[in-house]
Design an enzyme around this catalytic site. Sequence first.
Site, mmCIF file in Angstrom:
data_model
loop_
_atom_site.group_PDB
_atom_site.id
_atom_site.type_symbol
_atom_site.label_atom_id
_atom_site.label_comp_id
_atom_site.label_asym_id
_atom_site.label_seq_id
_atom_site.Cartn_x
_atom_site.Cartn_y
_atom_site.Cartn_z
ATOM 1 N N LYS A 81 0.861 -1.180 0.000
ATOM 2 C CA LYS A 81 0.000 0.000 0.000
ATOM 3 C C LYS A 81 0.899 1.233 0.000
ATOM 4 C CE LYS A 81 -4.535 0.834 0.608
ATOM 5 N NZ LYS A 81 -5.682 0.059 0.146
ATOM 6 N N GLY A 186 -23.280 4.527 -1.445
ATOM 7 C CA GLY A 186 -22.305 5.056 -2.398
ATOM 8 C C GLY A 186 -22.162 4.103 -3.573
HETATM 9 P P1 NAD Z 1 -18.395 5.725 -1.505
HETATM 10 O O1 NAD Z 1 -17.595 6.847 -0.961
HETATM 11 O O2 NAD Z 1 -18.842 5.757 -2.932
HETATM 12 O O3 NAD Z 1 -19.701 5.480 -0.611
HETATM 13 C C1 NAD Z 1 -19.729 5.571 0.772
HETATM 14 C C2 NAD Z 1 -21.132 6.096 1.134
HETATM 15 O O4 NAD Z 1 -21.283 5.980 2.548
HETATM 16 C C3 NAD Z 1 -21.354 7.562 0.784
HETATM 17 O O5 NAD Z 1 -22.554 7.701 0.048
HETATM 18 C C4 NAD Z 1 -21.435 8.261 2.147
HETATM 19 O O6 NAD Z 1 -22.298 9.381 2.150
HETATM 20 C C5 NAD Z 1 -21.957 7.142 3.020
HETATM 21 N N1 NAD Z 1 -21.688 7.287 4.449
HETATM 22 C C6 NAD Z 1 -20.584 7.780 5.061
HETATM 23 N N2 NAD Z 1 -20.721 7.734 6.397
HETATM 24 C C7 NAD Z 1 -21.938 7.176 6.640
HETATM 25 C C8 NAD Z 1 -22.668 6.854 7.810
HETATM 26 N N3 NAD Z 1 -22.175 7.099 9.020
HETATM 27 N N4 NAD Z 1 -23.893 6.305 7.676
HETATM 28 C C9 NAD Z 1 -24.424 6.076 6.465
HETATM 29 N N5 NAD Z 1 -23.776 6.364 5.302
HETATM 30 C C10 NAD Z 1 -22.562 6.904 5.395
HETATM 31 O O7 NAD Z 1 -17.512 4.411 -1.214
HETATM 32 P P2 NAD Z 1 -17.622 2.994 -1.909
HETATM 33 O O8 NAD Z 1 -16.633 2.912 -3.017
HETATM 34 O O9 NAD Z 1 -19.046 2.663 -2.156
HETATM 35 O O10 NAD Z 1 -17.045 2.058 -0.742
HETATM 36 C C11 NAD Z 1 -17.826 1.749 0.398
HETATM 37 C C12 NAD Z 1 -16.986 0.965 1.395
HETATM 38 O O11 NAD Z 1 -16.513 -0.245 0.778
HETATM 39 C C13 NAD Z 1 -15.721 1.686 1.884
HETATM 40 O O12 NAD Z 1 -15.460 1.306 3.201
HETATM 41 C C14 NAD Z 1 -14.628 1.144 0.971
HETATM 42 O O13 NAD Z 1 -13.355 1.223 1.591
HETATM 43 C C15 NAD Z 1 -15.074 -0.291 0.817
HETATM 44 N N6 NAD Z 1 -14.586 -0.935 -0.400
HETATM 45 C C16 NAD Z 1 -14.900 -0.426 -1.605
HETATM 46 C C17 NAD Z 1 -14.434 -1.046 -2.748
HETATM 47 C C18 NAD Z 1 -14.785 -0.503 -4.128
HETATM 48 O O14 NAD Z 1 -14.566 -1.222 -5.112
HETATM 49 N N7 NAD Z 1 -15.308 0.687 -4.242
HETATM 50 C C19 NAD Z 1 -13.656 -2.210 -2.666
HETATM 51 C C20 NAD Z 1 -13.370 -2.742 -1.385
HETATM 52 C C21 NAD Z 1 -13.852 -2.089 -0.265
#
Ligand code: NAD
Length: 354
Positions: A81, A186
Amino acid sequence: MFDIEKYVNEHGHEQLIDCNDPQTGLRAWIAIHNTKLGPGLGGIRLWNYESADDALLDVLRLSEGMTYKAAVAGLKLGGAKAVILGDGKEEDPRVRRDRFRVLGRIVDDLKGRYIAAEDVGTTTDDIIIVREETYHVVGLPSEVGGSGDPSPMTAIGVLEGQRALIKEVLHTDRFKGVRVSIQGLGKVGFSLASRLVAEGAYVIATDINPEVCHMTSEKLGIRIVKSDDIYNEECEIFAPCALGGVINDDTLVSLRCRIVAGSANNQLKEVKHGEILHEMGIVYAVDYVINAGGLINVSHEMNGYDREKALADVAKIYDTIMRMYIIARRDGISEQSAAHKMAIERLLPEVAPG
Ligand code: NAD
């Protein structure tokens, strides 16, 4: 002060690179945790850490997590990382560009031991800049030959993991009528909600962004609840898809689900919370096992991206989650311990025959 040497020795990191470029103001670290199974792949995180120690601890922890994620997913990849210590000056596009180019040169010097990708705080535009300096980058947009946004693949992996657990825990192959409460709508959460609705699940969701809630309920017709109420919802599956640390002393007492299975990284605030879930009889789809879809997808870029092949491998998360569940039941341990066991088994040196 944070004792780096002690931490690195205890956790077995192979290499820690301090990237300090006074000319551009770049302050970053690359941690390569383990390359036994292949080159270390992991995103570049840009965050306004409170201190260099915080950034260091994060890069060390995250790189180790990538080792386990790749190992359990059966990939020929290791864990690494990078983190950049944000100072606000990177908001100037020229400063940002210069810093990412310097980082790209450092990545290139590592000759493929570290493969960079996008992460929290960085965008595909940043990755394209890094790509100007090195080939050791994945997660490029589809227009430039990459695999594009990994989120739908992450959501597909989460759905397959949930499918395995409803089979084992609820004894059904179908989501029809299964109540799933999703925290965070999200990129992953929305994609997951759409797929669950299409399969007949009853989806309840929340997001701290009211516009996102409104748009999702209009599009999918799901029930939206207030942020804090999501933990109390009676459901079969609670799917954290927003933040880390959401399984903690405060939330555990509220949970009214049988399974925790979502995409968020580092869902447990502390290791003990995985054991408490186990004692409560709640099955936990360990985050780095169920959310590996994005990593599996970008790993396919390294051999020429083929979406169908990537999709087939992401769908294997069903089998991996099933294996984790079976090991936990067989050995009478938590799913967290079962997942760790699966990772370590792949990483241990092979025993010579005879
Ligand atoms: P994103 O930023 O698109 O979505 C996150 C959403 O969570 C946002 O809409 C935000 O407003 C909401 N949020 C934040 N705090 C909150 C709370 N307290 N209560 C309710 N909603 C809340 O992120 P993403 O890409 O959808 O990823 C989501 C999670 O999955 C993250 O933890 C990320 O690290 C993990 N993840 C994502 C991927 C990927 O491919 N995008 C891969 C592995 C892990």
